[in-house]
Design a protein around this motif. Structure first.
Motif, PDB file in Angstrom:
ATOM      1  N   MET A  21      -8.672   1.526  -2.452  1.00 57.33           N
ATOM      2  CA  MET A  21      -7.545   0.610  -2.248  1.00 57.33           C
ATOM      3  C   MET A  21      -6.795   1.341  -1.237  1.00 57.33           C
ATOM      4  N   ALA A  22      -6.198   0.643  -0.189  1.00 59.10           N
ATOM      5  CA  ALA A  22      -5.480   1.112   0.866  1.00 59.10           C
ATOM      6  C   ALA A  22      -4.123   1.459   0.325  1.00 59.10           C
ATOM      7  N   GLY A  23      -3.475   2.585   0.915  1.00 65.14           N
ATOM      8  CA  GLY A  23      -2.016   3.210   0.371  1.00 65.14           C
ATOM      9  C   GLY A  23      -1.004   2.290   1.075  1.00 65.14           C
ATOM     10  N   ILE A  24       0.101   2.563   0.304  1.00 60.39           N
ATOM     11  CA  ILE A  24       1.293   1.689   0.786  1.00 60.39           C
ATOM     12  C   ILE A  24       1.815   1.643   1.871  1.00 60.39           C
ATOM     13  N   LEU A  25       1.235   2.881   2.867  1.00 58.27           N
ATOM     14  CA  LEU A  25       1.916   2.967   4.255  1.00 58.27           C
ATOM     15  C   LEU A  25       0.436   2.900   5.055  1.00 58.27           C
ATOM     16  N   GLU A  26      -0.379   2.318   4.610  1.00 55.03           N
ATOM     17  CA  GLU A  26      -1.614   2.275   5.631  1.00 55.03           C
ATOM     18  C   GLU A  26      -1.425   1.931   6.877  1.00 55.03           C
ATOM     19  N   GLY A  27      -1.695   2.568   7.925  1.00 61.27           N
ATOM     20  CA  GLY A  27      -1.691   2.136   9.344  1.00 61.27           C
ATOM     21  C   GLY A  27      -0.365   2.195   9.967  1.00 61.27           C
ATOM     22  N   LYS A  28       0.612   2.878   9.066  1.00 59.82           N
ATOM     23  CA  LYS A  28       2.142   3.034   9.968  1.00 59.82           C
ATOM     24  C   LYS A  28       2.107   4.559  10.322  1.00 59.82           C
ATOM     25  N   ILE A  29       3.083   4.768  11.324  1.00 60.09           N
ATOM     26  CA  ILE A  29       3.349   5.974  11.987  1.00 60.09           C
ATOM     27  C   ILE A  29       4.706   6.435  11.414  1.00 60.09           C
ATOM     28  N   ALA A  30       4.666   7.463  10.875  1.00 59.16           N
ATOM     29  CA  ALA A  30       6.036   8.197  10.183  1.00 59.16           C
ATOM     30  C   ALA A  30       6.413   9.451  11.041  1.00 59.16           C
ATOM     31  N   LEU A  31       7.713   9.612  11.297  1.00 59.88           N
ATOM     32  CA  LEU A  31       8.230  10.898  11.494  1.00 59.88           C
ATOM     33  C   LEU A  31       9.257  11.259  10.795  1.00 59.88           C
ATOM     34  N   VAL A  32       8.938  12.570  10.253  1.00 66.26           N
ATOM     35  CA  VAL A  32       9.466  13.473   9.119  1.00 66.26           C
ATOM     36  C   VAL A  32      10.286  14.763   9.674  1.00 66.26           C
ATOM     37  N   THR A  33      11.631  14.756   9.870  1.00 63.55           N
ATOM     38  CA  THR A  33      12.314  15.972  10.151  1.00 63.55           C
ATOM     39  C   THR A  33      12.495  16.847   8.988  1.00 63.55           C
TER      40      THR A  33
END
Length: 256
Positions: A1-13
């Motif tokens: 099952m795909a995750g809830i952020l599948e295919g997204k790009i995230a930036l975390v500081t």
């Protein structure tokens, strides 16, 4: 099952430790490719190693969120590596101990301490938000941003006036930005943790742990992963009607 952020790009500081590190790891687990930013790139690399070891994909970025040129470079490096930014967690911050002796009342705080606190915990969030939104608009709109506020952004705390002022500012910034960019499909929310066991809170917990727990109905401290799971959800399409919200996660402290 795909995750809830599948295919997204995230930036975390602030991704080298604590809530930032836990959130970067959870985001990667949920399918995002993650740019992990911290003051020192070598520190961010430790989080990247955890993500890559688990089969995720991440890069490390160094930079100071109080410097606009550094923030612009963080966004540019993320886009250079992954092509876009879909979600961001503006989490970099400091505790009162980082700018002066603990336990000072308002009249005892130096201007330098007050200015430094706001520079990191409020101006840093503003600069990240500014450049992330600019990128999201350039992509055609759409995206999700979560800022780290605190229960201190909703209540007063004695001997923490500079921290409380900064975190109240984050809540206000979040609300205004949410209204401004709603029609562009960019959601802006903040997470308001209570007392969470992290390297930043270690000394406070060691010195005042029993006093703090007496005010927490659940009678325990939070752990970074509990905040991380909420942030990942807030960045996902499952939270598509949520914007301008202050999401409290504090074991009941604010309610008591």
């Amino acid at each position: 099952m795909a995750g809830i952020l599948e295919g997204k790009i995230a930036l975390v500081t602030g991704g080298a430790s604590g809530i930032g590190q836990a959130t970067a790891v959870v985001m990667a687990r949920e399918g995002a490719r993650v740019a992990v930013a911290d003051r020192a790139e070598a520190d961010a690399a430790a989080t990247v190693a955890l993500i890559n070891a688990a089969g995720g994909q991440a890069i490390a970025i160094g930079g100071d969120v109080t410097r606009e040129a550094d923030v612009a470079a963080m966004v540019a490096r993320t886009v250079s590596a992954f092509g876009r930014i879909d979600c961001a967690f503006n989490n970099a911050g400091i505790a009162g101990r980082a700018v002066g002796p603990p336990g000072q009342r308002s009249h005892e705080l130096s201007q330098a301490a007050f200015d430094t606190m706001l520079a990191v915990n409020l101006t840093g969030v503003f600069l990240c938000l500014k450049h992330e939104v600019t990128q999201m608009l350039a992509q055609g709109g759409g995206g999700a941003i979560v800022n780290t506020a605190s229960i201190a952004g909703l209540i007063g705390l004695a001997t923490s006036a500079h921290y409380v002022a900064a975190k109240h500012g984050v809540v206000g910034l979040t609300k205004s930005a949410a209204i401004e960019y709603a029609q562009d499909g960019i959601r802006v929310n903040c997470v308001n943790p209570g007392y969470v066991a992290t390297p930043m809170t270690r000394e406070t917990i060691e010195e005042r742990g029993e006093e703090i727990l007496a005010k927490v109905p659940m009678r325990r401290f939070g752990v970074p992963g509990e905040i991380a799971e909420a942030v990942a959800w807030m960045c996902s399409d499952k939270a598509s009607f949520m914007t301008g919200a202050s999401h409290v996660i504090d074991g009941g402290y604010h309610a008591a």
